[in-house]
Motif scaffolding. Structure first.
Motif, short mmCIF file in Angstrom:
data_model
loop_
_atom_site.label_atom_id
_atom_site.label_comp_id
_atom_site.label_asym_id
_atom_site.label_seq_id
_atom_site.Cartn_x
_atom_site.Cartn_y
_atom_site.Cartn_z
N MET A 156 7.42 -12.24 -7.47
CA MET A 156 6.26 -11.64 -6.78
C MET A 156 6.22 -10.35 -6.37
SD MET A 156 4.67 -14.68 -6.01
CE MET A 156 5.21 -16.81 -6.12
N LYS A 157 5.52 -9.61 -5.74
CA LYS A 157 5.75 -8.22 -5.20
C LYS A 157 6.78 -8.46 -4.14
CE LYS A 157 1.00 -6.71 -6.36
NZ LYS A 157 -0.28 -6.33 -5.54
N ALA A 158 7.26 -7.04 -4.26
CA ALA A 158 8.22 -6.75 -3.14
C ALA A 158 7.79 -6.18 -1.84
CB ALA A 158 9.51 -6.11 -3.74
N PHE A 159 8.29 -6.04 -0.62
CA PHE A 159 8.06 -5.35 0.46
C PHE A 159 9.14 -4.85 1.11
CE2 PHE A 159 8.89 -9.57 2.68
CZ PHE A 159 9.10 -8.82 3.84
N SER A 160 9.11 -3.51 1.82
CA SER A 160 10.19 -3.00 2.32
C SER A 160 9.86 -2.43 3.67
CB SER A 160 10.55 -1.61 1.53
OG SER A 160 11.41 -0.84 1.93
N THR A 161 10.82 -2.41 4.70
CA THR A 161 10.70 -1.92 5.90
C THR A 161 11.52 -0.54 5.98
OG1 THR A 161 12.91 -2.53 6.58
CG2 THR A 161 10.90 -3.95 7.02
N LYS A 162 12.16 -0.24 4.67
CA LYS A 162 12.89 0.88 4.57
C LYS A 162 14.22 0.85 5.22
CE LYS A 162 11.48 5.19 4.73
NZ LYS A 162 10.75 6.28 5.00
N LEU A 163 14.60 -0.50 5.65
CA LEU A 163 15.85 -0.75 6.14
C LEU A 163 16.38 -1.99 5.59
CD1 LEU A 163 15.81 -0.17 9.92
CD2 LEU A 163 16.82 1.26 8.28
N HIS A 164 15.43 -2.78 5.22
CA HIS A 164 15.50 -4.21 4.44
C HIS A 164 14.47 -4.23 3.24
CE1 HIS A 164 17.47 -5.33 8.41
NE2 HIS A 164 18.24 -5.86 7.44
N SER A 185 1.86 -1.08 9.85
CA SER A 185 0.62 -1.38 9.32
C SER A 185 0.65 -1.39 7.69
CB SER A 185 -0.52 -0.44 9.67
OG SER A 185 -0.18 0.90 9.15
N THR A 186 1.66 -0.71 7.10
CA THR A 186 1.97 -0.57 5.62
C THR A 186 2.78 -1.79 5.46
OG1 THR A 186 1.64 2.05 5.67
CG2 THR A 186 2.82 1.11 3.73
N ILE A 187 3.74 -1.80 6.19
CA ILE A 187 4.62 -3.01 5.96
C ILE A 187 4.02 -4.38 5.79
CG2 ILE A 187 6.65 -4.35 6.59
CD1 ILE A 187 7.67 -1.65 7.94
N LYS A 188 3.14 -4.62 6.77
CA LYS A 188 2.19 -5.75 6.98
C LYS A 188 1.33 -6.02 5.90
CE LYS A 188 2.32 -6.83 11.75
NZ LYS A 188 1.53 -7.07 13.07
N LYS A 189 0.83 -4.71 5.30
CA LYS A 189 -0.01 -4.84 3.93
C LYS A 189 0.61 -5.32 3.05
CE LYS A 189 -3.25 -2.19 1.07
NZ LYS A 189 -2.47 -2.52 -0.17
N GLU A 190 1.98 -4.97 2.49
CA GLU A 190 2.71 -5.32 1.62
C GLU A 190 3.15 -6.71 1.77
OE1 GLU A 190 6.25 -2.95 1.63
OE2 GLU A 190 5.12 -1.17 1.05
N ILE A 191 3.25 -7.09 2.99
CA ILE A 191 3.48 -8.53 3.10
C ILE A 191 2.38 -9.40 2.81
CG2 ILE A 191 4.05 -10.36 4.90
CD1 ILE A 191 5.87 -8.44 6.09
N ARG A 192 1.23 -9.09 3.30
CA ARG A 192 -0.17 -9.75 2.97
C ARG A 192 -0.22 -9.91 1.64
NH1 ARG A 192 -3.00 -6.31 5.65
NH2 ARG A 192 -4.16 -5.20 4.11
N ASP A 193 0.12 -8.89 0.67
CA ASP A 193 -0.02 -9.09 -0.86
C ASP A 193 0.89 -9.92 -1.44
OD1 ASP A 193 -1.72 -6.98 -0.86
OD2 ASP A 193 -0.30 -5.41 -1.43
N VAL A 194 2.17 -10.20 -0.92
CA VAL A 194 3.05 -11.13 -1.29
C VAL A 194 2.43 -12.57 -1.02
CG1 VAL A 194 5.48 -11.96 -1.11
CG2 VAL A 194 5.03 -9.54 -0.86
#
Length: 204
Positions: free
Chosen positions: A183-191, A122-131
């Motif tokens: 743009m903003k970055a997002f992370s899965t903690k692996l990529h 859910s946190t990753i998807k929120k970061e992607i949503r911002d991008v």
């Protein structure tokens, strides 16, 4: 007495690569729609990342992106990829007008194929949503593409990897009088993925 164990959600390296490719599929389609590369009536609306997004219904585009992303997913797991670039070109002059760079960093110790991330989806998807929201907003400052354009996708890999037959090496798509917006970055903690758009500054 029954025991209950709380299990955390874990994202594997393959799962992380799938998240990256999913973002790229929706992100590239969104760019093609927002930048008017194809007519609006060749797109359909879908819901993802709690957003209404536009996806192409053109079979050739769908097939092209599917094949590209299947190969990309494999290379992401093997840590071969440094960057993916969406190139927008003037069909008549062949000049590169816009380049969207999706830069990849590998996080944590990914030398072990069993490594996992405990970052909530859910946190990753929120970061992607911002991008994605930033991609949508980019039409407010990017120059109007007032010519017929085409697009291509380049994958920047490490040297000396064996390319499949259908892949060929190509020159970097440089832009004259270039200006970039990060743009903003997002992370899965692996990529970790950073999105940057570079465009021709027509005011120079």
């Amino acid at each position: 007495m029954a025991t209950v164990q709380k299990t955390k959600s874990a994202i594997t390296l393959k799962g992380s690569a799938e998240i990256i490719c999913d973002y790229l599929n929706y992100g590239i389609n969104s760019i093609l729609f927002q930048r008017g590369i194809y007519p609006p009536d060749t797109f359909q609306t879908v819901e993802n990342y709690e957003l209404t997004m536009f996806m192409s219904t053109d079979k050739k585009i769908i097939e092209f992106l599917e094949k590209t992303l299947v190969q990309l997913k494999e290379w992401l797991v093997l840590k071969y990829v440094n960057k993916i670039a969406l190139i927008i070109t003037n069909v008549k002059s062949r000049e590169t007008l816009e380049r969207w760079d999706f830069k990849v960093e590998y996080e944590g110790d990914t030398s072990n194929g069993e490594v996992v991330s405990d970052k909530p989806l859910s946190t990753i998807k929120k970061e992607i949503r911002d991008v994605v929201r930033q991609i949508t907003a980019s039409v407010t400052y990017l120059p109007l593409l007032d010519c017929i354009c085409s697009f291509d996708v380049q994958i920047y890999t490490k040297d000396n990897i064996e390319l499949p037959e259908e892949w060929t090496e190509s020159e970097p798509a440089n832009i004259k009088n270039a200006q970039s917006v990060k743009m903003k970055a997002f992370s899965t903690k692996l990529h970790k993925m950073e999105t940057v758009v570079t465009y021709k500054n027509t005011e120079l």
